[in-house]
Design a protein around this motif. Structure first.
Motif, PDB file in Angstrom:
ATOM      1  N   ILE A 165       0.853  -1.187   0.000  1.00 36.50           N
ATOM      2  CA  ILE A 165       0.000   0.000   0.000  1.00 36.50           C
ATOM      3  C   ILE A 165       0.890   1.240   0.000  1.00 36.50           C
ATOM      4  CG2 ILE A 165      -1.763   1.281   1.268  1.00 36.50           C
ATOM      5  CD1 ILE A 165      -2.730  -1.392   2.400  1.00 36.50           C
ATOM      6  N   HIS A 166       0.689   2.116  -0.993  1.00 34.50           N
ATOM      7  CA  HIS A 166       1.527   3.292  -1.147  1.00 34.50           C
ATOM      8  C   HIS A 166       1.011   4.506  -0.369  1.00 34.50           C
ATOM      9  CE1 HIS A 166       2.832   0.905  -4.660  1.00 34.50           C
ATOM     10  NE2 HIS A 166       3.959   1.582  -4.566  1.00 34.50           N
ATOM     11  N   GLU A 167      -0.297   4.703  -0.345  1.00 35.66           N
ATOM     12  CA  GLU A 167      -0.868   5.946   0.187  1.00 35.66           C
ATOM     13  C   GLU A 167      -1.227   5.805   1.666  1.00 35.66           C
ATOM     14  OE1 GLU A 167      -2.005   9.900   0.034  1.00 35.66           O
ATOM     15  OE2 GLU A 167      -1.080   8.691  -1.561  1.00 35.66           O
ATOM     16  N   PRO A 168      -0.651   6.648   2.553  1.00 36.35           N
ATOM     17  CA  PRO A 168      -1.064   6.629   3.961  1.00 36.35           C
ATOM     18  C   PRO A 168      -2.571   6.846   4.092  1.00 36.35           C
ATOM     19  CG  PRO A 168       0.928   7.931   3.687  1.00 36.35           C
ATOM     20  CD  PRO A 168       0.440   7.618   2.300  1.00 36.35           C
ATOM     21  N   GLY A 169      -3.193   6.102   4.971  1.00 33.07           N
ATOM     22  CA  GLY A 169      -4.638   6.180   5.172  1.00 33.07           C
ATOM     23  C   GLY A 169      -5.398   5.093   4.457  1.00 33.07           C
ATOM     24  N   ASN A 170      -4.812   4.510   3.398  1.00 35.82           N
ATOM     25  CA  ASN A 170      -5.464   3.397   2.723  1.00 35.82           C
ATOM     26  C   ASN A 170      -5.237   2.102   3.498  1.00 35.82           C
ATOM     27  OD1 ASN A 170      -6.443   5.019   0.737  1.00 35.82           O
ATOM     28  ND2 ASN A 170      -5.056   4.326  -0.880  1.00 35.82           N
ATOM     29  N   GLY A 171      -6.060   1.104   3.208  1.00 38.58           N
ATOM     30  CA  GLY A 171      -5.921  -0.164   3.907  1.00 38.58           C
ATOM     31  C   GLY A 171      -7.092  -1.082   3.635  1.00 38.58           C
ATOM     32  N   PHE A 172      -7.367  -1.976   4.565  1.00 37.74           N
ATOM     33  CA  PHE A 172      -8.425  -2.959   4.370  1.00 37.74           C
ATOM     34  C   PHE A 172      -8.841  -3.539   5.716  1.00 37.74           C
ATOM     35  CE2 PHE A 172      -4.318  -5.016   3.979  1.00 37.74           C
ATOM     36  CZ  PHE A 172      -4.428  -6.098   4.836  1.00 37.74           C
ATOM     37  N   THR A 173     -10.021  -4.130   5.727  1.00 35.64           N
ATOM     38  CA  THR A 173     -10.520  -4.879   6.888  1.00 35.64           C
ATOM     39  C   THR A 173     -10.941  -6.254   6.414  1.00 35.64           C
ATOM     40  OG1 THR A 173     -11.288  -2.889   8.026  1.00 35.64           O
ATOM     41  CG2 THR A 173     -12.266  -4.984   8.706  1.00 35.64           C
ATOM     42  N   ILE A 174     -10.494  -7.283   7.135  1.00 41.30           N
ATOM     43  CA  ILE A 174     -10.847  -8.659   6.807  1.00 41.30           C
ATOM     44  C   ILE A 174     -11.386  -9.358   8.056  1.00 41.30           C
ATOM     45  CG2 ILE A 174      -9.161  -8.915   4.938  1.00 41.30           C
ATOM     46  CD1 ILE A 174      -7.370 -10.392   6.999  1.00 41.30           C
ATOM     47  N   THR A 175     -12.136 -10.424   7.834  1.00 42.21           N
ATOM     48  CA  THR A 175     -12.585 -11.287   8.930  1.00 42.21           C
ATOM     49  C   THR A 175     -12.067 -12.696   8.677  1.00 42.21           C
ATOM     50  OG1 THR A 175     -14.581  -9.997   9.357  1.00 42.21           O
ATOM     51  CG2 THR A 175     -14.581 -12.278  10.119  1.00 42.21           C
ATOM     52  N   MET A 176     -11.460 -13.285   9.704  1.00 43.95           N
ATOM     53  CA  MET A 176     -10.985 -14.660   9.639  1.00 43.95           C
ATOM     54  C   MET A 176     -11.932 -15.552  10.435  1.00 43.95           C
ATOM     55  SD  MET A 176      -7.577 -16.373  11.324  1.00 43.95           S
ATOM     56  CE  MET A 176      -7.487 -18.151  11.613  1.00 43.95           C
ATOM     57  N   THR A 177     -12.421 -16.628   9.798  1.00 41.04           N
ATOM     58  CA  THR A 177     -13.220 -17.643  10.479  1.00 41.04           C
ATOM     59  C   THR A 177     -12.670 -19.016  10.130  1.00 41.04           C
ATOM     60  OG1 THR A 177     -14.797 -17.699   8.628  1.00 41.04           O
ATOM     61  CG2 THR A 177     -15.315 -16.238  10.478  1.00 41.04           C
ATOM     62  N   THR A 178     -13.105 -20.029  10.868  1.00 42.71           N
ATOM     63  CA  THR A 178     -12.656 -21.390  10.619  1.00 42.71           C
ATOM     64  C   THR A 178     -13.852 -22.335  10.529  1.00 42.71           C
ATOM     65  OG1 THR A 178     -12.395 -21.880  12.984  1.00 42.71           O
ATOM     66  CG2 THR A 178     -10.476 -21.003  11.829  1.00 42.71           C
ATOM     67  N   ASP A 179     -13.639 -23.442   9.807  1.00 35.71           N
ATOM     68  CA  ASP A 179     -14.652 -24.483   9.658  1.00 35.71           C
ATOM     69  C   ASP A 179     -13.997 -25.843   9.869  1.00 35.71           C
ATOM     70  OD1 ASP A 179     -16.991 -22.866   8.698  1.00 35.71           O
ATOM     71  OD2 ASP A 179     -15.562 -22.385   7.107  1.00 35.71           O
ATOM     72  N   PRO A 180     -14.767 -26.848  10.318  1.00 32.50           N
ATOM     73  CA  PRO A 180     -14.191 -28.173  10.550  1.00 32.50           C
ATOM     74  C   PRO A 180     -13.710 -28.825   9.253  1.00 32.50           C
ATOM     75  CG  PRO A 180     -16.325 -27.935  11.643  1.00 32.50           C
ATOM     76  CD  PRO A 180     -16.183 -26.762  10.733  1.00 32.50           C
ATOM     77  N   ASN A 181     -12.610 -29.547   9.358  1.00 30.46           N
ATOM     78  CA  ASN A 181     -12.057 -30.343   8.265  1.00 30.46           C
ATOM     79  C   ASN A 181     -12.021 -31.794   8.738  1.00 30.46           C
ATOM     80  OD1 ASN A 181     -10.611 -31.531   6.219  1.00 30.46           O
ATOM     81  ND2 ASN A 181      -8.827 -30.180   6.371  1.00 30.46           N
ATOM     82  N   LEU A 182     -12.900 -32.630   8.192  1.00 31.12           N
ATOM     83  CA  LEU A 182     -13.040 -34.000   8.686  1.00 31.12           C
ATOM     84  C   LEU A 182     -11.808 -34.856   8.417  1.00 31.12           C
ATOM     85  CD1 LEU A 182     -16.759 -34.766   7.738  1.00 31.12           C
ATOM     86  CD2 LEU A 182     -15.827 -33.983   9.925  1.00 31.12           C
ATOM     87  N   PHE A 183     -11.131 -34.604   7.292  1.00 29.08           N
ATOM     88  CA  PHE A 183      -9.932 -35.364   6.957  1.00 29.08           C
ATOM     89  C   PHE A 183      -8.801 -34.387   6.640  1.00 29.08           C
ATOM     90  CE2 PHE A 183     -13.389 -38.318   5.917  1.00 29.08           C
ATOM     91  CZ  PHE A 183     -13.002 -39.406   6.684  1.00 29.08           C
ATOM     92  N   PRO A 184      -8.197 -33.799   7.685  1.00 28.42           N
ATOM     93  CA  PRO A 184      -7.153 -32.796   7.453  1.00 28.42           C
ATOM     94  C   PRO A 184      -5.965 -33.378   6.698  1.00 28.42           C
ATOM     95  CG  PRO A 184      -7.251 -33.433   9.778  1.00 28.42           C
ATOM     96  CD  PRO A 184      -8.442 -34.033   9.122  1.00 28.42           C
ATOM     97  N   CYS A 185      -5.473 -32.590   5.771  1.00 33.41           N
ATOM     98  CA  CYS A 185      -4.331 -32.990   4.938  1.00 33.41           C
ATOM     99  C   CYS A 185      -3.485 -31.744   4.721  1.00 33.41           C
ATOM    100  CB  CYS A 185      -4.841 -33.547   3.607  1.00 33.41           C
ATOM    101  SG  CYS A 185      -3.559 -33.968   2.413  1.00 33.41           S
ATOM    102  N   ASN A 186      -2.183 -31.859   4.901  1.00 33.36           N
ATOM    103  CA  ASN A 186      -1.247 -30.738   4.799  1.00 33.36           C
ATOM    104  C   ASN A 186      -1.488 -29.754   5.940  1.00 33.36           C
ATOM    105  OD1 ASN A 186      -0.034 -31.759   2.429  1.00 33.36           O
ATOM    106  ND2 ASN A 186      -1.728 -30.952   1.215  1.00 33.36           N
ATOM    107  N   ILE A 187      -0.734 -29.944   6.991  1.00 32.34           N
ATOM    108  CA  ILE A 187      -0.941 -29.262   8.271  1.00 32.34           C
ATOM    109  C   ILE A 187       0.388 -28.708   8.749  1.00 32.34           C
ATOM    110  CG2 ILE A 187      -1.591 -29.636  10.695  1.00 32.34           C
ATOM    111  CD1 ILE A 187      -2.985 -32.293   9.308  1.00 32.34           C
ATOM    112  N   ILE A 188       0.368 -27.509   9.310  1.00 32.77           N
ATOM    113  CA  ILE A 188       1.503 -26.985  10.073  1.00 32.77           C
ATOM    114  C   ILE A 188       1.089 -26.970  11.535  1.00 32.77           C
ATOM    115  CG2 ILE A 188       2.925 -24.962  10.565  1.00 32.77           C
ATOM    116  CD1 ILE A 188       3.011 -24.350   7.642  1.00 32.77           C
ATOM    117  N   SER A 189       1.904 -27.586  12.370  1.00 31.66           N
ATOM    118  CA  SER A 189       1.585 -27.673  13.793  1.00 31.66           C
ATOM    119  C   SER A 189       1.784 -26.323  14.468  1.00 31.66           C
ATOM    120  CB  SER A 189       2.476 -28.723  14.467  1.00 31.66           C
ATOM    121  OG  SER A 189       2.264 -28.739  15.866  1.00 31.66           O
TER     122      SER A 189
END
Length: 324
Positions: A165-189
């Motif tokens: 981001i080049h211009e002071p004052g600019n930016g963004f807002t995000i929301t992080m949520t999670t959902d169940p994964n019944l068969f997890p694959c590729n995981i970082i502990s």
């Protein structure tokens, strides 16, 4: 300084150096004090503590890490040209990132990209061999898609965003949520110690479980469908010619495909298989043909400083120790 904090600080420095360049040393010190990777050392889970409470909110830093659900806002106070946020959830969860508000100038060269996984110094997790999507489809660029893709879900328990981001004052807002994964694959502990069972049910896929610490690892149970009770002998050529097997890998980067093969298993265990790995990054990787239900159970713990100081006496693989 505690050994766990040293390891976390080491990983933070790698991230910052890769994103910003070595000349930004003063900013590195500030970010290390903030320690976005501090939760990887274990302890109480903020996510559990916040269950049932109102939506968690806080500001983002240029380099940050999030492990709990909530709403997060970044507002540039000056040009910010090399920024990233790493997201990590529990092993059995997917991550969804939703754009709530975006104020950036794509015409001026601002960027806001979601990456399905983590990428650092050109190395990806999951690797291209293990991820279900081609690398080009793992990047979702806001300046190309806009809000037509307001919500983006990861394929595993980690994701990240890159932004400039080049211009002071600019930016963004995000929301992080999670959902169940019944068969997890590729995981970082999230933690340096733990126990996990990786199950791949009749799927032609490769799954990696990554631990970003030097660890002692013990594989206590291995079920590969092709065995069917037969007592197979291990081939001198290894397990590469067999469709279903487990690998133990070690290395210094994120990408399992660039790590050193320490051991492979494609035959019945007569007892627990144990090894100490003195690498920054240890991976248990299961390769499945899709013809069977495959399962591997393993335990891991972070190596103690005295074990790393005397690798020969503690049966530690030496090829990674010079990087610690």
């Amino acid at each position: 300084m505690a050994p766990t904090f040293k390891l976390q600080g080491h990983f933070v420095l790698i991230c910052l150096l890769a994103l910003r360049g070595e000349s930004r040393y003063l900013e590195l010190r500030e970010a290390v004090d903030h320690d976005p990777f501090a939760h990887l050392g274990g302890g109480a889970s903020p996510k559990r503590e916040l269950e049932g409470a109102q939506l968690y909110r806080r500001a983002l830093r240029c380099v940050d890490m999030l492990s709990l659900q909530g709403q997060f806002t970044f507002t540039a106070d000056r040009p910010q040209l090399h920024c990233a946020t790493f997201f990590i959830a529990e092993p059995e969860e997917f991550i969804t990132i939703r754009y709530d508000l975006v104020s950036i100038d794509c015409q001026r060269g601002d960027i806001l990209q979601v990456f399905d996984g983590w990428i650092l110094k050109g190395e990806k997790f999951p690797s291209s061999q293990d991820h279900p999507l081609p690398t080009t489809e793992r990047y979702i660029d806001f300046c190309e898609s806009g809000l037509s893709r307001r919500s983006i879900r990861s394929s595993q328990n980690v994701a990240m965003i890159f932004f400039r981001i080049h211009e002071p004052g600019n930016g963004f807002t995000i929301t992080m949520t999670t959902d169940p994964n019944l068969f997890p694959c590729n995981i970082i502990s999230q933690t340096p110690n733990g126990r996990f069972t990786l199950v791949v049910p009749h799927l032609h896929r490769n799954c990696s479980f990554s631990i970003i610490y030097p660890v002692a690892i013990k594989i206590s149970d291995l079920t590969l469908g092709h065995l069917n009770g037969l007592q197979l002998k291990k081939s001198s050529a290894g397990c590469g010619g067999i469709g279903d097997f487990v690998e133990l890998l070690g290395g210094t980067g994120l990408d399992p495909s660039k790590m050193v093969l320490l051991a492979d298993l494609c035959y019945p265990l007569r007892g627990p298989a144990q090894m100490k790995v003195g690498c920054d990054h240890t991976v248990v990787r299961m390769v499945s043909s899709g013809k069977h239900i495959n399962r591997v159970t393993f335990e891991y713990r972070q190596l103690e400083p005295y074990e790393l100081e005397n690798p020969n006496g503690n049966s530690i693989q030496e090829f990674c120790l010079s990087t610690l």
